[in-house]
Scaffold this motif. Structure first.
Motif, short mmCIF file in Angstrom:
data_model
loop_
_atom_site.label_atom_id
_atom_site.label_comp_id
_atom_site.label_asym_id
_atom_site.label_seq_id
_atom_site.Cartn_x
_atom_site.Cartn_y
_atom_site.Cartn_z
N ALA A 2 51.31 -30.95 -3.81
CA ALA A 2 52.06 -29.74 -3.42
C ALA A 2 51.91 -29.42 -1.75
O ALA A 2 51.72 -28.39 -1.40
N ARG A 3 51.85 -30.52 -0.99
CA ARG A 3 51.69 -30.60 0.50
C ARG A 3 53.16 -30.21 1.14
O ARG A 3 54.17 -30.52 0.99
N VAL A 4 53.17 -28.93 2.06
CA VAL A 4 54.27 -28.69 2.73
C VAL A 4 54.25 -29.35 4.27
O VAL A 4 55.16 -29.33 4.80
N SER A 5 53.20 -29.69 4.65
CA SER A 5 53.21 -30.43 6.20
C SER A 5 51.95 -31.19 6.23
O SER A 5 51.22 -31.56 5.23
N THR A 6 51.88 -31.93 7.19
CA THR A 6 50.77 -32.78 7.24
C THR A 6 49.41 -32.08 7.89
O THR A 6 48.38 -32.91 8.02
N ASP A 7 49.51 -30.89 7.86
CA ASP A 7 48.43 -30.22 8.47
C ASP A 7 47.59 -29.40 7.21
O ASP A 7 47.23 -28.32 7.55
N TYR A 8 47.36 -30.21 6.26
CA TYR A 8 46.57 -29.73 5.01
C TYR A 8 47.07 -28.27 4.65
O TYR A 8 46.22 -27.47 4.19
N ASP A 9 48.26 -28.21 4.48
CA ASP A 9 48.96 -27.02 4.10
C ASP A 9 49.57 -27.30 2.59
O ASP A 9 50.54 -28.03 2.65
N HIS A 10 49.36 -26.29 1.55
CA HIS A 10 49.88 -26.57 0.43
C HIS A 10 50.32 -25.44 -0.25
O HIS A 10 49.67 -24.20 -0.04
N ASP A 11 51.55 -25.43 -1.01
CA ASP A 11 51.84 -24.16 -1.36
C ASP A 11 51.69 -23.84 -2.92
O ASP A 11 52.33 -22.89 -3.59
N MET A 12 51.01 -24.80 -3.63
CA MET A 12 51.05 -24.61 -4.91
C MET A 12 49.81 -25.49 -5.61
O MET A 12 48.90 -26.08 -4.75
#
Ligand SMILES: *Cc1c(COP(=O)(O)O)cnc(C)c1O
Length: 387
Positions: free
Chosen positions: A232-242
Motif C-alpha cells: 500500500a505504498r503511495v510514493s517511493t518515500d516509505y509512505d503507506h496509506d493502509m
C-alpha cells in the motif's frame, strides 16, 4: 519398475522446454529479479488476454490472489463466503485469511463444481434479505461473497450462479486456479465472475514455479489489488496509506510464466488428448466412470483420471501403491474442506454428492510431456490391476 528401467512416470510435472531459460537469463543479465520488471507486466497482459479479461494483477501465489480478490470484493471479518466443499484447501484458507468464515455447499455430479441448485436452495432456505444485505439466518452474519471453483478446468453453470448472486447483491469470485484455457458456452473464463483468480503453482498446466493472478473487467478492483499487494505504498518515500501485504510476484517467476503462457494452446491440447486417451481406454469398463465434463463447457483438463465406483478409499490408495511398483505415480484427489481438521464444524449444507465422489477419484499421469507410449503403458498396467 523393470518395465520402466527405473524411470517413474510422474503425475504432473512442468514442461520447461520453451523460452524459460532464455527469459531467466534476461532477468539475471538485467538484474531485474525482484518484483519490478518487464516480465511481471508482460505476464499480466498475457494472462488478461488469454482469459478475455481487461485487467490483471500478479501475485505471489494462487492463494494470495484469492485473498486479495476477497478483500477487493469487500469481504470482512466475521462474514460468510460460500464455497464448494470439494476444492483444494487453499480456497477455504484464503477466506480464513480475511477472518471470514467459509460455508461449504455441494457440487454437481455432472461437473464436480458448485451446484447452482444447491446454492439456490441454501440461500433461499438459510438466509434472509435485509435491504442490500443477504444475512445467514442462524448466525446473523452477512453473506459477503460466493466463491465457485473451476475444478481442474470444469466451469460450473456460471450464468445460473451469477443470476442467483445478483438477485441478492452478492459478488462472485471464481477460483480458476488451474483452469486457464477452459471455456464456458464458448466464452473465455476471465469475465464470468466479478473477479477471477489463477495459480501458477508448480503442478498447474501453466506454471511460474509459484505465483498467482487476479483478473477482472473491473479496473478499480485490480488497481486496489496492485496497491495492497505491494505494501500500500503511495510514493517511493516509505509512505503507506493502509496495512498492505507483500504479495507481489517476482520478475523471475513471471519470466517462467511468460515462457509457459506462450505455449498455452499446445499444453491444453495435449492435456485434452490425455483425457481422451484415458476415457477411450476405460469408458466401457464395469465399475469405472470417467471424470465429468459439463455440456456447457470445455475443460482445460488440468488433471485426468478415473472414478472407481465400487471401491473404498483404502483401495484407491492401494491401487496407487501397486502402480508405484510399476513406475507409475497416481494419487487420490482433494479431500473436501468440511472433512479437514481446521474446518470441521464450519457452516455447511447438504454435501451428499461431495461425500460420494471424493474418495473414489484416482488421478493418473498427465504431464504435457508424457509420451503416447507412456500413456499406453499406464493404461495397460492399470487394467491388469483393476479389471
Ligand atoms: C492450486 C490451487 C490453489 C492454490 O494455488 P497456490 O498457487 O498453490 O497458492 C487454489 N485453489 C485451487 C482450486 C487450486 O487447484
Amino acid at each position: 519398475m523393470a518395465e520402466q528401467n527405473g524411470k517413474i512416470i510422474p503425475l504432473a510435472v512442468p514442461n520447461l522446454t520453451g523460452n524459460e531459460r532464455k527469459y531467466l537469463n534476461e532477468c539475471i543479465d538485467t538484474t531485474f529479479i525482484s518484483s519490478v520488471g518487464e516480465f511481471v507486466t508482460r505476464l499480466e497482459r498475457m494472462t488478461a488476454e488469454e482469459t478475455g479479461a481487461r485487467y490483471a494483477a500478479a501475485t505471489s501465489a494462487g492463494t494470495t490472489a484469492l485473498h486479495m480478490a476477497l478483500l477487493a470484493c469487500g469481504v470482512k471479518e466475521n462474514e460468510i463466503v460460500i464455497i464448494p466443499s470439494f476444492t483444494f484447501i487453499a480456497t477455504a484458507n484464503a477466506v480464513s485469511h480475511c477472518y471470514a468464515i467459509p460455508w461449504c455447499i455441494d457440487i454437481d455430479f455432472s461437473s464436480w463444481t458448485m451446484s447452482s441448485s444447491a446454492l439456490r436452495r441454501a440461500l433461499s432456505e438459510e438466509t434472509i434479505q435485509k435491504g442490500a444485505f443477504c444475512i445467514h439466518r442462524k448466525s446473523g452474519k452477512r453473506i459477503a461473497a460466493i466463491l465457485p471453483v473451476y475444478t481442474f478446468g470444469n466451469i460450473p453453470d456460471m450464468d445460473q450462479i451469477c443470476e442467483i448472486a445478483s438477485e441478492r447483491n452478492i459478488p462472485v469470485i471464481a477460483d480458476a486456479a488451474a483452469a486457464i484455457g477452459s471455456l464456458y458456452k464458448g466464452r473465455m473464463l476471465g469475465g464470468l465472475a466479478d473477479v477471477t483468480t489463477i495459480s501458477f503453482n508448480g503442478n498447474k498446466t501453466i506454471t511460474a514455479g509459484g505465483g498467482g493472478m487476479v483478473v477482472s473487467n473491473n479496473q478499480e478492483k485490480i488497481k486496489f489489488i496492485h496497491h495492497i499487494s505491494s505494501t500500500a505504498r503511495v510514493s517511493t518515500d516509505y509512505d503507506h496509506d493502509m496495512i498492505g501485504y507483500n504479495y507481489r510476484m517476482t520478475n523471475v517467476q513471471a519470466a517462467i510464466g511468460c515462457a509457459q503462457l506462450e505455449r498455452v494452446n499446445e499444453f491444453v491440447k495435449r492435456k485434452r488428448e490425455i483425457r481422451d486417451c484415458y476415457n477411450k481406454q476405460f469408458e466401457h469398463i464395469e465399475g469405472i466412470e470417467l471424470f465429468p465434463s459439463p455440456e456447457w463447457g470445455e475443460s482445460a483438463c488440468w488433471f485426468s483420471g478415473l472414478v472407481l465406483n465400487k471401491i473404498k478409499y483404502s483401495s484407491v490408495k492401494s491401487i496407487c501403491e501397486q502402480l508405484k511398483e510399476k513406475g507409475i505415480e497416481a494419487r487420490p484427489f482433494w479431500k473436501p474442506v468440511h472433512m479437514q481438521k481446521p474446518y470441521r464444524g464450519c457452516f455447511q449444507s447438504d454435501l451428499a454428492v461431495t461425500e460420494q465422489v471424493w474418495d473414489r477419484v484416482l488421478t493418473l499421469p498427465c504431464s504435457t510431456g508424457i509420451t503416447n507410449e507412456e500413456l499406453t503403458y499406464v493404461c495397460s498396467e492399470l487394467k491388469k490391476i483393476i479389471v
